[in-house]
Design a protein around this motif. Sequence first.
Motif, PDB file in Angstrom:
ATOM      1  N   ASP A 122       0.852  -1.185   0.000  1.00 18.68           N
ATOM      2  CA  ASP A 122       0.000   0.000   0.000  1.00 18.68           C
ATOM      3  C   ASP A 122       0.890   1.239   0.000  1.00 18.68           C
ATOM      4  N   GLY A 123       0.542   2.197  -0.858  1.00 19.39           N
ATOM      5  CA  GLY A 123       1.341   3.407  -0.974  1.00 19.39           C
ATOM      6  C   GLY A 123       2.467   3.295  -1.988  1.00 19.39           C
ATOM      7  N   SER A 124       2.392   2.311  -2.894  1.00 22.81           N
ATOM      8  CA  SER A 124       3.457   2.139  -3.882  1.00 22.81           C
ATOM      9  C   SER A 124       2.985   2.584  -5.268  1.00 22.81           C
TER      10      SER A 124
ATOM     11  N   ARG B 225      -0.890   1.722  -5.981  1.00 27.03           N
ATOM     12  CA  ARG B 225      -1.701   1.022  -4.998  1.00 27.03           C
ATOM     13  C   ARG B 225      -1.825   1.953  -3.791  1.00 27.03           C
ATOM     14  N   ALA B 226      -2.973   2.585  -3.676  1.00 27.45           N
ATOM     15  CA  ALA B 226      -3.204   3.544  -2.607  1.00 27.45           C
ATOM     16  C   ALA B 226      -3.368   2.823  -1.272  1.00 27.45           C
ATOM     17  N   ARG B 227      -3.528   3.600  -0.208  1.00 25.37           N
ATOM     18  CA  ARG B 227      -3.648   3.017   1.128  1.00 25.37           C
ATOM     19  C   ARG B 227      -4.899   2.158   1.288  1.00 25.37           C
ATOM     20  N   ASP B 228      -5.864   2.296   0.382  1.00 21.87           N
ATOM     21  CA  ASP B 228      -7.045   1.441   0.448  1.00 21.87           C
ATOM     22  C   ASP B 228      -6.789   0.067  -0.166  1.00 21.87           C
ATOM     23  N   GLY B 229      -5.575  -0.151  -0.691  1.00 23.33           N
ATOM     24  CA  GLY B 229      -5.193  -1.435  -1.244  1.00 23.33           C
ATOM     25  C   GLY B 229      -5.604  -1.668  -2.678  1.00 23.33           C
TER      26      GLY B 229
ATOM     27  N   THR C  89       7.644   3.958  -2.908  1.00 22.04           N
ATOM     28  CA  THR C  89       6.537   4.063  -1.963  1.00 22.04           C
ATOM     29  C   THR C  89       6.449   5.500  -1.468  1.00 22.04           C
TER      30      THR C  89
ATOM     31  N   GLU D 135       3.169   8.796  -0.466  1.00 23.37           N
ATOM     32  CA  GLU D 135       1.747   9.097  -0.304  1.00 23.37           C
ATOM     33  C   GLU D 135       1.158   9.842  -1.497  1.00 23.37           C
TER      34      GLU D 135
END
Length: 346
Positions: A36-38, A53-57, A79, A81
């Motif tokens: 997440d965050g990549s 791939r945001a923090r929501d997966g 990676t 934000e």
Amino acid sequence: MPWAWYSDPEVLRREGERIFARTWQYVGHRGQVAADGSFCASTAGEIPVVVTRARDGELRAFLNVCRHRGHVVASGEGTRETLQCPYHAWTYGLDGRLRTAPRSDREPGFELDEIALAPIQVDTWGPMVFVNPDLEAAPLADALGDAPRQLAEIVDMDSLEFRFRSEFEVRANWKITCENFLECYHCAVAHPSFSAVVDVSPDAYRLESSGLVSSQFGPLRRNGDSSFAGGEVPCSQFHFLWPNFGVNVFPGQPNLSCGPMLPVGPERTARFLDYFFAPGVEQSWVDELVNFDSQVGREDTSLVESVQRGVRSGMLTEGRLLSESESLVAHFQALTRAALEPETVP
């Protein structure tokens, strides 16, 4: 196809519009966007794209083009934000939404929520990640046809791990490099080491084409190179997803290499190959396979660059294909011609 199509800048421009903007393109492997965050920046033909791939997966993909003045936003992988355009620092979340734009608070009617990176399709096959700039295009599974089932017969795709990437450039049109991949008529003459491992005789080496996929099946040669015998993978398979993506699996230990043939000019093609192996495959066997594959690659580079010099001459208009040995080349040319000149194809 007319040989002029292999060096004409106008043809390349039409290919960008009618082929690469509408088809599934390999852009990298799942490990690049596993966390997440990549994010990972790549290209679809000559179109800049970025997979996130945001923090929501959720796995997403966008045109990697700033909505301000068109600068490419992201480069490389990693990676973080947000993605910040290096031109004027417009900053986007990994979900594509515009987060900040310097001085926009001084602009009447400027709404951050109304601006975002342009989304495109993204999907995966095993460890591989694909994008399609055309939001209306059919799903990746439709494009792949029977290739996943055929490969699953000899290698467990989900068990493969990325090991490394090889990058190089070829002084030839991208279509010439694809056509070279699509036939082994030249193998007995040009690839002695390959032909010592794989039986390339016309009665043993099998060709199939359906939809957007062309496939080659090569059995291990009897009394051939022993380093490729006795492993979990009993034979070779080579699959091609039109317009420009190739997959290679060799006999021996579980392995797969794949990559696109990317136009960077009418007579230049950028290549990269991602190599995958099962976790237990020893490095010594990996090195042996890579040395073998690199030798074949050097031979192919010499071949396609010589073809480019020949077709560039302008003295002849076209060639002649053998309907049996070069059926996959004919299939590739039919798909390409239909995309570029749909009005002339029955």
